[in-house]
Design a protein around this motif. Structure first.
Motif, short mmCIF file in Angstrom:
data_model
loop_
_atom_site.label_atom_id
_atom_site.label_comp_id
_atom_site.label_asym_id
_atom_site.label_seq_id
_atom_site.Cartn_x
_atom_site.Cartn_y
_atom_site.Cartn_z
N VAL A 343 0.86 -1.18 0.00
CA VAL A 343 0.00 0.00 0.00
C VAL A 343 0.90 1.24 0.00
N VAL A 344 0.42 2.33 -0.57
CA VAL A 344 1.16 3.59 -0.51
C VAL A 344 1.45 3.93 0.96
N GLY A 345 2.72 4.17 1.26
CA GLY A 345 3.12 4.47 2.63
C GLY A 345 3.70 3.29 3.37
N ASP A 346 3.59 2.07 2.82
CA ASP A 346 4.21 0.91 3.47
C ASP A 346 5.72 1.07 3.51
N ILE A 347 6.32 0.63 4.62
CA ILE A 347 7.76 0.70 4.81
C ILE A 347 8.31 -0.72 4.74
N LEU A 348 9.25 -0.96 3.83
CA LEU A 348 9.78 -2.29 3.58
C LEU A 348 11.30 -2.29 3.66
N GLN A 349 11.87 -3.47 3.87
CA GLN A 349 13.31 -3.65 3.71
C GLN A 349 13.55 -4.26 2.34
N VAL A 350 14.61 -3.84 1.68
CA VAL A 350 14.89 -4.28 0.32
C VAL A 350 15.09 -5.79 0.25
N THR A 351 15.68 -6.38 1.28
CA THR A 351 15.93 -7.82 1.25
C THR A 351 14.77 -8.65 1.79
N SER A 352 13.73 -8.01 2.32
CA SER A 352 12.55 -8.75 2.79
C SER A 352 11.29 -7.93 2.53
N PRO A 353 10.98 -7.71 1.24
CA PRO A 353 9.91 -6.77 0.89
C PRO A 353 8.53 -7.40 0.68
N ALA A 354 8.38 -8.70 0.97
CA ALA A 354 7.15 -9.38 0.59
C ALA A 354 5.93 -8.80 1.32
N VAL A 355 5.02 -8.25 0.55
CA VAL A 355 3.72 -7.79 1.05
C VAL A 355 2.70 -8.30 0.05
N GLU A 356 2.06 -9.42 0.37
CA GLU A 356 1.24 -10.11 -0.62
C GLU A 356 -0.25 -9.74 -0.53
N GLN A 357 -0.58 -8.72 0.23
CA GLN A 357 -1.99 -8.34 0.35
C GLN A 357 -2.52 -7.83 -1.00
N ARG A 358 -3.70 -8.26 -1.35
CA ARG A 358 -4.33 -7.79 -2.59
C ARG A 358 -5.35 -6.71 -2.21
N TRP A 359 -4.82 -5.59 -1.76
CA TRP A 359 -5.62 -4.52 -1.16
C TRP A 359 -6.64 -3.94 -2.14
N TRP A 360 -6.38 -4.02 -3.44
CA TRP A 360 -7.22 -3.38 -4.44
C TRP A 360 -8.47 -4.18 -4.77
N GLN A 361 -8.48 -5.47 -4.47
CA GLN A 361 -9.57 -6.32 -4.96
C GLN A 361 -10.90 -6.02 -4.28
N GLY A 362 -10.89 -5.77 -2.99
CA GLY A 362 -12.13 -5.40 -2.31
C GLY A 362 -12.66 -4.07 -2.82
N LEU A 363 -11.75 -3.12 -3.09
CA LEU A 363 -12.16 -1.83 -3.62
C LEU A 363 -12.71 -1.97 -5.03
N GLN A 364 -12.07 -2.83 -5.82
CA GLN A 364 -12.55 -3.10 -7.18
C GLN A 364 -13.96 -3.66 -7.15
N ASN A 365 -14.21 -4.63 -6.27
CA ASN A 365 -15.53 -5.24 -6.19
C ASN A 365 -16.58 -4.23 -5.75
N THR A 366 -16.21 -3.35 -4.81
CA THR A 366 -17.13 -2.31 -4.37
C THR A 366 -17.49 -1.39 -5.51
N GLN A 367 -16.49 -1.01 -6.31
CA GLN A 367 -16.74 -0.10 -7.42
C GLN A 367 -17.59 -0.77 -8.50
N LEU A 368 -17.30 -2.04 -8.81
CA LEU A 368 -18.06 -2.74 -9.84
C LEU A 368 -19.52 -2.93 -9.42
N ALA A 369 -19.75 -3.06 -8.12
CA ALA A 369 -21.10 -3.28 -7.62
C ALA A 369 -21.98 -2.05 -7.80
N THR A 370 -21.36 -0.89 -7.99
CA THR A 370 -22.13 0.35 -8.15
C THR A 370 -22.51 0.61 -9.61
N LEU A 371 -21.95 -0.19 -10.55
CA LEU A 371 -22.23 0.04 -11.97
C LEU A 371 -23.64 -0.38 -12.35
#
Length: 371
Positions: A343-371
């Protein structure tokens, strides 16, 4: 005055205004160091491979598409997550490690063993020469420009508005110790208040070594320009950063090309690659990669973990805002690539940067539901 003369006068006024504005916007390359003649001819830089350039007809067609095409979810209608960070938080990060903070789009803040570096810092509200029009931010940066600590190095990949921001550079002119830029970009920085002795211009494959650190400017397949008449008058490229313990690659913007494999063979493997993944389209396929090509570029570079950048902040193409992240996730899974999607603002180390959250998918579903 007859209607014809009114129309003629109006058109001439627009033309004069456009010429005056163009003179203000175009890159200042009057005192550029002589570049490598192999890729510089008749005042223009060229890519390693010959690629099709957009003529006036194609350019007009693209503008017409932007004016008339019906886009679906090109911009989020929901608030995107941003983790605010403070100067105090940054200063508390251990000085014996290599830290990375995602600021949005392609803007990255690094803390390299106690020293702060910035890559392609864009804090402006719009990626545009105008304050009232052009691609507008989906979200604010996680830290304000005025809250940044003193910066050791600022690295610029090329001079497009979503990578080189006049407002940010003018603020950083006094705050920063050194600016590393492609050939020709130094002219604009000097015009915006950066002292000449702070600027270091790089050609492709040019390196700087200091102790156990290496910085190298490497090729991409792209183009440059800030006005109507300065196309390719400055260079473009990517950055390699290596320390005694870590290695990082920042792609800037590029179409997929053989250069990624050459960079990987020369400087790889990389602990982390930051690869352009967004703003792709069939009309400019040779200068921006599809997400699938971005994953292949990561493999060519011999990367261990990939962070897709150049997405989620500005609407620069015709695809949905979440499309790059969905496609790159699928491509990474297909090729067993370790993908980090902070996510924007996440702080990571270069040698251990794994952040596997799919943060956008819930927002995508919310937006598609309004169409």
């Amino acid at each position: 005055m007859t209607p014809f003369r009114w129309i003629l006068a109006f058109c001439l006024t627009l033309l004069a205004g456009g010429c005056m504005m163009n003179a203000e916007l175009v890159a200042n390359t009057d005192n550029m160091k002589h570049p490598n003649a192999a890729r510089y001819e008749d005042g223009k830089f060229h890519n390693s491979a010959k690629i099709e350039t957009a003529g006036i007809g194609k350019t007009v067609g693209i503008f017409w598409r932007f004016m008339t095409a019906s886009k679906v979810d090109a911009e989020p209608e929901v608030n995107l997550p941003v983790k605010e960070i403070t100067r105090e938080q940054l200063d508390q990060l251990a000085d014996d490690r290599f830290w990375l903070i995602k600021l949005g789009h392609s803007s990255i803040l690094l803390k390299v063993y106690g020293d702060y570096w910035l890559i392609d810092p864009v804090f402006a509200e719009r990626a545009s020469p105008f304050s009232f029009m052009g691609p507008k931010r989906f979200h604010q940066p996680p830290i304000e420009l005025k809250e940044l600590p003193p910066i050791k190095k600022v690295l610029i990949s090329h001079n497009h508005y979503d990578h080189l921001d006049k407002e940010s550079i003018a603020h950083l002119a006094e705050l920063s110790e050194s600016f590393y830029v492609p050939l020709g970009v130094d002219g604009d920085l000097k015009k915006w208040g950066v002292a000449e002795e702070k600027i270091k211009s790089f050609d492709w494959w040019q390196e700087e070594r200091a102790g156990d650190q290496l910085i190298a400017f490497t090729p991409t397949q792209h183009f440059s320009g800030r006005g109507m008449s300065d196309g390719n008058s400055t260079l473009w490229g990517s950055w390699v950063i290596k320390t005694a313990n870590e290695s990082l690659y920042f792609s800037g913007d590029s179409g997929y090309f053989a250069g990624f494999k050459q960079i990987g063979e020369t400087y790889g493997p990389f602990d982390l690659t930051l690869i352009e993944t967004g703003a792709y389209d069939k009309d400019w396929a040779n200068i921006h990669m599809t997400p699938e090509e971005s994953v292949q570029a990561h493999l060519d570079l011999q990367g261990k973990v990939m962070i897709p950048i150049h997405n989620g902040t500005f609407d620069l193409a015709f695809h949905a805002w979440y499309d790059p992240l969905n496609r790159v996730t699928e491509a990474a899974e297909a090729h067993q690539v370790s993908l980090s999607t902070p996510v924007v603002g996440d702080i990571l180390q270069v040698t251990s940067p794994a952040v596997e959250q799919r943060w956008w998918q819930g927002l995508q579903n919310t937006q598609l539901a309004t169409l």
